[in-house]
Design a protein around this motif. Structure first.
Motif, PDB file in Angstrom:
ATOM      1  N   ASP A 178     -33.366 -44.607   0.772  1.00 39.93           N
ATOM      2  CA  ASP A 178     -32.799 -45.920   0.433  1.00 39.93           C
ATOM      3  C   ASP A 178     -32.917 -46.181  -1.067  1.00 39.93           C
ATOM      4  O   ASP A 178     -31.960 -46.639  -1.704  1.00 39.93           O
ATOM      5  N   GLU A 223     -23.915 -51.736  -2.264  1.00 43.61           N
ATOM      6  CA  GLU A 223     -24.155 -51.650  -0.832  1.00 43.61           C
ATOM      7  C   GLU A 223     -25.662 -51.494  -0.631  1.00 43.61           C
ATOM      8  O   GLU A 223     -26.319 -50.779  -1.379  1.00 43.61           O
ATOM      9  N   PRO A 272     -28.237 -49.771   1.257  1.00 44.91           N
ATOM     10  CA  PRO A 272     -28.306 -48.638   2.168  1.00 44.91           C
ATOM     11  C   PRO A 272     -29.394 -48.823   3.225  1.00 44.91           C
ATOM     12  O   PRO A 272     -30.378 -49.523   3.007  1.00 44.91           O
ATOM     13  N   GLU A 310     -26.293 -45.733  -6.922  1.00 40.93           N
ATOM     14  CA  GLU A 310     -25.136 -46.633  -7.020  1.00 40.93           C
ATOM     15  C   GLU A 310     -25.139 -47.356  -8.358  1.00 40.93           C
ATOM     16  O   GLU A 310     -24.078 -47.544  -8.966  1.00 40.93           O
ATOM     17  N   ASN A 357     -26.704 -59.474  -8.285  1.00 43.46           N
ATOM     18  CA  ASN A 357     -26.233 -58.591  -7.209  1.00 43.46           C
ATOM     19  C   ASN A 357     -27.096 -57.337  -7.115  1.00 43.46           C
ATOM     20  O   ASN A 357     -27.466 -56.896  -6.030  1.00 43.46           O
ATOM     21  N   ALA A 381     -29.822 -56.194  -3.985  1.00 44.92           N
ATOM     22  CA  ALA A 381     -29.789 -54.916  -3.259  1.00 44.92           C
ATOM     23  C   ALA A 381     -31.137 -54.219  -3.340  1.00 44.92           C
ATOM     24  O   ALA A 381     -31.658 -53.719  -2.338  1.00 44.92           O
TER      25      ALA A 381
END
Length: 185
Positions: A75, A65, A67, A82, A119, A123
Motif C-alpha cells: 500500500d 487512489e 490502494p 502514484e 488530496n 491518501a
C-alpha cells in the motif's frame, strides 16, 4: 461571458504555470495560450492569484487512489509511486512552480493546501490508518513525524535537490526508512 472559454483558459493557466512558473504566469501569457483576448480574462478575474485559485477550484487536483493491496508495504509503495507519477507529469510541473510562490502569499498557500496537498495527504493517511487497523503498525503511527518521512523525501527530491524520482526510489524509501520508523514508533 462565454462559458466555453473557461476550459481553454483553465488549460492555458496550467500550461503556462508548468512552463513559465508563477512569475511567468501573466494575464497576457494566459490569454495568448488560451486564444482569447486579455479583456476576456480580466472580465472574470482581477488578478493572477484570483485566476489561479479559481482554476484550482474548478480543475481540482489529481486525486490519488487509495490502494488496498492487503499489506502495508505494498500500500505504501503504491501510494508513493502514484505521487511520483503525478509530480512527473504536467500537473506536477504546474504544482512545483506554484509551491515556490505560496510561501509569500497566504491566499495561494490556502488554495494549494486545500487541493493538491490535501488530496495527497488524505491518501497517505488512509493507507496508514488501514495499516494501524490491521495491526501492522502501532496505534498513532499515522500521526507521528515518522509518517511524514516518506512524502517529505519525495518532496525534497522533487522540489529541492532535483535528484531522480524513478522506480527504484520508492521501494527503497519504504523498505529502508518508512517501515523501520513506523515499527519503532
Amino acid at each position: 461571458m462565454d462559458a466555453s472559454r473557461d476550459a481553454a483558459i483553465a488549460s492555458a493557466v496550467l500550461e503556462v504555470l508548468g512552463r513559465a512558473g508563477y512569475a511567468g504566469l501573466t494575464m497576457d501569457a494566459v490569454a495568448l495560450a488560451a486564444g482569447v483576448g486579455k479583456a476576456t480574462i480580466y472580465r472574470r478575474w482581477s488578478s493572477k492569484a484570483e485566476l489561479l485559485l479559481s482554476v484550482l477550484d474548478v480543475v481540482g487536483a489529481p486525486v490519488l487512489e487509495v490502494p488496498d493491496t492487503g499489506g502495508r508495504r505494498d500500500d505504501l509503495v503504491t501510494v508513493l509511486s502514484e505521487v511520483v507519477t503525478l509530480v512527473g507529469g504536467p500537473s506536477g510541473r504546474a504544482l512545483r512552480s506554484l509551491l515556490g510562490a505560496v510561501v509569500d502569499d497566504p491566499a495561494l498557500q490556502e488554495g494549494c493546501c486545500r487541493l493538491p496537498l490535501a488530496n495527497w495527504d488524505a491518501a497517505w493517511s488512509a493507507v496508514l490508518a488501514r495499516a494501524v487497523a490491521r495491526g501492522e503498525v502501532p496505534a498513532g503511527a499515522g500521526e507521528s513525524v515518522a509518517a511524514e518521512v516518506g512524502p517529505a523525501v519525495l518532496v525534497l527530491r522533487w522540489l529541492v535537490t532535483g535528484r531522480p524520482l524513478d522506480g527504484t526510489v520508492v521501494p527503497e524509501l519504504v523498505d529502508r526508512v518508512v517501515l523501520p520508523l513506523l515499527r519503532c514508533r
